[in-house]
Design an enzyme around this catalytic site. Structure first.
Site, PDB file in Angstrom:
ATOM      1  N   GLN A 112       0.841  -1.199   0.000  1.00 51.22           N
ATOM      2  CA  GLN A 112       0.000   0.000   0.000  1.00 51.22           C
ATOM      3  C   GLN A 112       0.878   1.253   0.000  1.00 51.22           C
ATOM      4  O   GLN A 112       0.369   2.354  -0.064  1.00 51.22           O
ATOM      5  CB  GLN A 112      -0.885   0.004   1.253  1.00 51.22           C
ATOM      6  CG  GLN A 112      -1.818  -1.191   1.345  1.00 51.22           C
ATOM      7  CD  GLN A 112      -2.530  -1.277   2.687  1.00 51.22           C
ATOM      8  OE1 GLN A 112      -1.905  -1.284   3.748  1.00 51.22           O
ATOM      9  NE2 GLN A 112      -3.840  -1.330   2.652  1.00 51.22           N
ATOM     10  N   VAL A 114       3.730   4.018  -1.262  1.00 54.78           N
ATOM     11  CA  VAL A 114       3.983   4.688  -2.544  1.00 54.78           C
ATOM     12  C   VAL A 114       5.424   5.198  -2.604  1.00 54.78           C
ATOM     13  O   VAL A 114       5.761   6.018  -3.439  1.00 54.78           O
ATOM     14  CB  VAL A 114       2.996   5.865  -2.754  1.00 54.78           C
ATOM     15  CG1 VAL A 114       1.571   5.352  -2.904  1.00 54.78           C
ATOM     16  CG2 VAL A 114       3.069   6.884  -1.619  1.00 54.78           C
ATOM     17  N   ASP A 115       6.272   4.679  -1.693  1.00 54.53           N
ATOM     18  CA  ASP A 115       7.616   5.245  -1.539  1.00 54.53           C
ATOM     19  C   ASP A 115       8.716   4.515  -2.304  1.00 54.53           C
ATOM     20  O   ASP A 115       9.864   4.972  -2.328  1.00 54.53           O
ATOM     21  CB  ASP A 115       7.983   5.319  -0.051  1.00 54.53           C
ATOM     22  CG  ASP A 115       7.762   3.982   0.668  1.00 54.53           C
ATOM     23  OD1 ASP A 115       8.075   2.927   0.084  1.00 54.53           O
ATOM     24  OD2 ASP A 115       7.268   3.999   1.811  1.00 54.53           O
ATOM     25  N   HIS A 130      -1.295   1.385  -4.465  1.00 59.94           N
ATOM     26  CA  HIS A 130      -1.655   2.813  -4.449  1.00 59.94           C
ATOM     27  C   HIS A 130      -0.739   3.653  -5.332  1.00 59.94           C
ATOM     28  O   HIS A 130      -0.683   4.862  -5.195  1.00 59.94           O
ATOM     29  CB  HIS A 130      -1.662   3.342  -3.006  1.00 59.94           C
ATOM     30  CG  HIS A 130      -2.721   2.692  -2.161  1.00 59.94           C
ATOM     31  ND1 HIS A 130      -2.762   2.793  -0.793  1.00 59.94           N
ATOM     32  CD2 HIS A 130      -3.787   1.932  -2.505  1.00 59.94           C
ATOM     33  CE1 HIS A 130      -3.804   2.105  -0.329  1.00 59.94           C
ATOM     34  NE2 HIS A 130      -4.435   1.579  -1.355  1.00 59.94           N
TER      35      HIS A 130
END
Ligand SMILES: [Zn+2]
Length: 305
Positions: A112, A114-115, A130
């Site tokens: 989940q 987004v990094d 995501h």
């Protein structure tokens, strides 16, 4: 003086670890990760332990699309948060998962986050539910461009706010507070004169390639995640409170299919009633020991130690 609450992971570590390793041993593993996996890399969590009620809500998709002011606020915050987000590095939890994948025990990671830190740690098969902050999408023509290039244009368009190349600062007094989606809390700063770059191809509206609140996970991504999920004989949830349905549904499906679920997290999760085993602890502490237990400490490469 109040006694410090002992870390539950530290209290019964040998027992819990052996239970967890026993559950996973000999089974093909798929992992679902959330924000808790990245907090030890300095990326905060909206919902995890210790967060305050006053953490501002993230931007909603409809608001972003409809309102230029909302987009200004988003990009002004994001421009400030990006240098720290892009400078974040994987922690031992990320590296342990990459090690399990290399060893063939772990089929892949559904995240989940987004990094991009799983990929940075060496994970090869990663489904980003995501999206990713490393890409920017044009809402008109669908073109993608690297976030780093958009950062350069944001900096060039707002020169009074740039102190070093690629770094945009709206606050005179040091770093604004970084938020999980890569943007930052600007305090009272008014970004109404913040200038936005358009798509390089068509001039259209740019949006980070991440799923905002109020937006659905793209269908191909969901399908890819389900394909990976089906390859697992056990689902390990690492660092997610499972508050968001996009992650929780995998635990639901696992329970429906009698696939064992193990959860490693700080604090309760929505999936606890469905889990075979719950380990209270930080992913950066638990996952490396789990990898050692499953692979032997000798399998740990020096850089990952
Ligand atoms: Zn475009």
């Amino acid at each position: 003086m109040t006694a410090r609450t002992p870390d539950p992971w530290m209290m019964d570590r040998p027992t819990t670890l052996s239970l967890l390793a026993d559950l996973l041993r000999g089974r093909t593993l798929v992992v679902l990760t959330g924000a808790g996996c990245s907090t030890e890399s300095g990326i905060p969590d909206y919902r995890g332990a210790g967060k305050h009620e006053r953490t501002p809500m993230p931007i909603r998709f409809q608001e972003f699309v409809r309102s230029r002011g909302a987009r200004r606020r988003y990009w002004a915050r994001s421009a400030v948060g990006w240098p720290r987000m892009s400078g974040a590095t994987p922690n031992p939890g990320h590296r342990a998962l990459a090690r399990l994948e290399r060893a063939g025990l772990l089929r892949g990671v559904i995240t989940q986050n987004v990094d991009g830190l799983h990929q940075a740690a060496g994970s090869r098969r990663v489904v980003e539910l995501h999206g990713s902050l490393s890409r920017v999408l044009c809402l008109e023509c669908g073109a993608f461009e690297p976030r780093a290039e958009v950062q350069d244009r944001l900096a060039a368009l707002n020169p009074g706010r740039v102190r070093e190349p690629g770094r945009v600062e709206l606050r005179p007094d040091g770093d604004a507070e970084l938020r999980p989606d890569g943007d930052a809390d600007l305090g009272g700063e008014d970004p109404s004169d913040f200038l936005l770059p358009g798509c390089r191809r068509c001039g259209g509206v740019l949006k980070p390639d991440v799923v905002f609140f109020g937006e659905n996970v793209p269908r191909p991504t969901v399908q890819e995640a389900w394909r990976l999920f089906e390859e697992g004989e056990v689902l390990l949830v690492a660092g997610s409170s499972l508050t968001v349905y996009s992650g929780y549904r995998f635990v639901r499906r696992a329970a429906d299919e009698r696939t064992p679920v193990a959860i490693v997290n700080v604090g309760e999760t929505r999936g606890d009633p469905l889990a075979s085993l719950r380990v209270e602890g930080r992913t950066g502490a638990v996952l490396p020991e789990l990898a050692d237990a499953l692979l032997g400490a000798g399998g740990r490469d020096r850089l990952s130690a």
